[in-house]
Design an enzyme around this catalytic site. Sequence first.
Site, short mmCIF file in Angstrom:
data_model
loop_
_atom_site.label_atom_id
_atom_site.label_comp_id
_atom_site.label_asym_id
_atom_site.label_seq_id
_atom_site.Cartn_x
_atom_site.Cartn_y
_atom_site.Cartn_z
N GLU A 1 0.90 -1.02 -0.09
CA GLU A 1 0.16 0.03 -0.14
C GLU A 1 0.84 1.22 0.02
OE1 GLU A 1 -1.95 1.24 3.60
OE2 GLU A 1 -3.82 1.88 2.57
N ARG B 1 1.04 4.89 0.53
CA ARG B 1 0.19 6.18 1.18
C ARG B 1 0.77 7.53 0.31
NH1 ARG B 1 -1.88 5.33 6.29
NH2 ARG B 1 -2.11 7.39 6.34
N ARG C 1 -5.68 -9.26 13.05
CA ARG C 1 -4.67 -9.25 11.98
C ARG C 1 -4.19 -10.35 11.78
NH1 ARG C 1 -3.39 -3.88 11.41
NH2 ARG C 1 -4.13 -2.44 12.84
N LYS D 1 -4.67 -14.31 37.08
CA LYS D 1 -4.55 -15.64 37.47
C LYS D 1 -5.45 -16.09 38.61
CE LYS D 1 0.30 -16.10 36.27
NZ LYS D 1 1.63 -16.38 36.85
N ASP E 1 3.26 -23.18 36.78
CA ASP E 1 4.24 -22.25 37.26
C ASP E 1 5.01 -23.13 38.52
OD1 ASP E 1 3.80 -19.84 35.89
OD2 ASP E 1 2.54 -18.84 37.22
P1 NAP Z 1 1.35 -10.29 40.72
O1 NAP Z 1 0.35 -11.09 41.17
O2 NAP Z 1 1.10 -8.71 40.32
O3 NAP Z 1 2.38 -9.67 42.13
C1 NAP Z 1 3.53 -9.02 42.22
C2 NAP Z 1 3.60 -8.86 43.58
O4 NAP Z 1 5.09 -8.02 43.41
C3 NAP Z 1 2.79 -8.22 44.51
O5 NAP Z 1 3.15 -8.86 45.77
C4 NAP Z 1 3.10 -6.86 44.42
O6 NAP Z 1 2.76 -6.02 45.63
C5 NAP Z 1 4.76 -7.06 44.67
N1 NAP Z 1 5.37 -5.61 44.02
C6 NAP Z 1 5.11 -5.03 42.82
N2 NAP Z 1 5.60 -3.79 42.67
C7 NAP Z 1 6.52 -3.82 43.82
C8 NAP Z 1 7.43 -2.83 44.32
N3 NAP Z 1 7.55 -1.80 43.68
N4 NAP Z 1 7.80 -3.10 45.42
C9 NAP Z 1 7.55 -4.14 46.10
N5 NAP Z 1 6.83 -5.03 45.74
C10 NAP Z 1 6.00 -4.95 44.83
O7 NAP Z 1 2.57 -10.70 39.72
P2 NAP Z 1 2.91 -12.20 39.39
O8 NAP Z 1 2.16 -12.82 38.48
O9 NAP Z 1 3.10 -12.83 41.07
O10 NAP Z 1 4.64 -11.92 38.92
C11 NAP Z 1 5.42 -11.30 39.88
C12 NAP Z 1 6.78 -11.44 38.85
O11 NAP Z 1 7.27 -12.77 38.44
C13 NAP Z 1 6.85 -10.63 37.29
O12 NAP Z 1 7.66 -9.97 36.88
C14 NAP Z 1 6.56 -11.86 36.53
O13 NAP Z 1 6.82 -11.57 35.13
C15 NAP Z 1 7.37 -12.86 37.03
N6 NAP Z 1 6.99 -14.31 36.69
C16 NAP Z 1 7.88 -15.21 35.95
C17 NAP Z 1 7.27 -16.28 35.64
C18 NAP Z 1 8.58 -17.00 34.94
O14 NAP Z 1 8.18 -18.19 34.35
N7 NAP Z 1 9.78 -16.63 34.90
C19 NAP Z 1 6.26 -16.78 36.18
C20 NAP Z 1 5.33 -16.04 37.03
C21 NAP Z 1 5.69 -14.78 36.96
P3 NAP Z 1 1.53 -5.27 45.74
O15 NAP Z 1 0.38 -6.60 45.84
O16 NAP Z 1 1.46 -4.69 47.19
O17 NAP Z 1 1.09 -4.54 44.54
#
Ligand code: NAP
Length: 534
Positions: free
Chosen positions: A52, A54, A211, A324, A360
């Site tokens: 396309e 444009r 898409r 979740k 997980d």
């Molecule tokens: P979630 O349910 O949103 O929980 C996040 C947690 O982190 C909550 O306890 C939150 O506290 C806390 N938090 C957020 N910001 C913060 C800060 N600035 N200071 C202190 N604590 C803070 O998320 P989740 O699913 O558990 O995931 C958490 C992390 O694990 C993410 O980065 C995700 O990508 C990673 N993860 C990785 C895998 C893997 O396969 N590698 C799998 C699952 C998750 P509040 O409740 O007070 O907000």
Amino acid sequence: MPLAKSEDGHRLDLYLMKADNSIRICVPVCEQSLGGAEVAIAKAAEIGDIIEVRLDCLDPVQLAGSFRNGEHLFDQSPSPTILTFRPAEQGGHRQLDTKARLFFWLFNRPTSAEFLDIELDLAINSTVFDYGKKVDWTRVICSHHNFVGVPGDLDRVFDRMIQTPARILKIAFRAGDITDCITAFQLLDRARSESREMIAIAMGTAGIATRVLGPCRGAFLTYGALETESATAPGQVTARELRTVYRIDRISRETRIMGLAGLPVTHSISPYMLNAAFESAEFDGVYLPLEVRDISSFVTRMVHPRTREIDWNFLGLSVTAPHKTSVMSCLDWIDPAAEEIGAVNTVLVRGLELHGFNTDADAFISPLVSRIGELREARCAVIGAGGAASAAVWSLRQKGAEVTVFARDANKARLLAERFDSTWKPLDSALFEGFDVVVNATPLGTSGTQETETPATAAQLSGARLAYDLVYNPVETRFLREARDAGCELIGGLEMLVTQAAEQFRLWTAMEAPAEVMPDAAMRALGISGRISE
Ligand code: NAP
């Protein structure tokens, strides 16, 4: 190589492609200079089926007042072209009144484009174009765009479009929610029932499914950007990703659909891993990012076999934050481990039911067991009290470890600890000396605005044995650097990510995930080389 042209100067291959129902990816070129447009057209022809051009993007001074000077852009294009001259209110790059647009289409446009994209407000007055047979309607796409949302008068827009003699109808609107994809798919069905060809796109990140899946649901074409930065509409993925990640040429109505439901999701590398695994295993499936705000409405209207409003061969979901826990109330059966953890990250459509699992927990524990071995009575700290922390605490307790939860919200830390017979402490000024394992289950350190942050410094981690960051992008987080300075052993989040995705693959396909494919795809997506375990 330039395509063969018919007697009237149009490239024939387009029609041959149409005959065998091939998918057509259209790459839009929106450049200010003629030279820039020439380069972009040559690049677009390498990956797209149709381009396309444009012309509203071109600097009018460069065209010396006559758009016919742009003729060679169309003439030289190696691929068939669509000529577009969009006014600002329809997403174009310049203010154009009706008079200027009519003058362009009737007297001043380049003539060698295969298709003309003419907006509905002009095309509805088709008799104007009949003057001197100025337009061949078998080559016209009649288009309408709404960059705010689904048009309130969508039925009227469609009804007016089918009154025009245009061969192809195009409606693009901004998706406010993933369920707006249903509207785009229904437009395609409606056009088919009226024996009209159609392009229907839900723009924005919530509309990516339209898409990728549009062509297999009968869309005349889909648009793919040349580069991420040159996307001409919100949510447009690149043409290369459409071809190589989503394998759009092989998607059919029989293809099983899976995806990651969360908010946000476009940063995720799961589509790279799972689509590569499907390709390697020769499984006819495609995995999409699904930006979901309201999980209950999404599951009801698009996923659950008993209630969904579209027939799209849906097989399963990965579920990420913030859904979740909330997804659990939408399911017919939940695996007992996921029920105990209180979080589901995988949904499988089984017959007329939705079944939930948590992949997980096992994926979290296996890298730890392979490094540390026996975890019974190991002293473990889990930082965070969300979904990932729940899975981590549950699986550590299953192995007999002693767990302390550290979170910024003392109440959440206490509630999580109590559920799994553990202890808790506030995160402020925590010290981890004497812990065998310290897990970061917060998003702190994730690429983007939080990349420079860490839940614990080297001073706080001093005296701990192993630091385990669940964040996987970047691969080396600030938390891991602090832990290395403190002399800890390290585990990053990529191994867990790949392991939980491999289990999702197994649940959906009943096949083992191809061993090397997912880690390799994950590392390519993150722009790194070498094996994860190294
Ligand atoms: P979630 O349910 O949103 O929980 C996040 C947690 O982190 C909550 O306890 C939150 O506290 C806390 N938090 C957020 N910001 C913060 C800060 N600035 N200071 C202190 N604590 C803070 O998320 P989740 O699913 O558990 O995931 C958490 C992390 O694990 C993410 O980065 C995700 O990508 C990673 N993860 C990785 C895998 C893997 O396969 N590698 C799998 C699952 C998750 P509040 O409740 O007070 O907000």
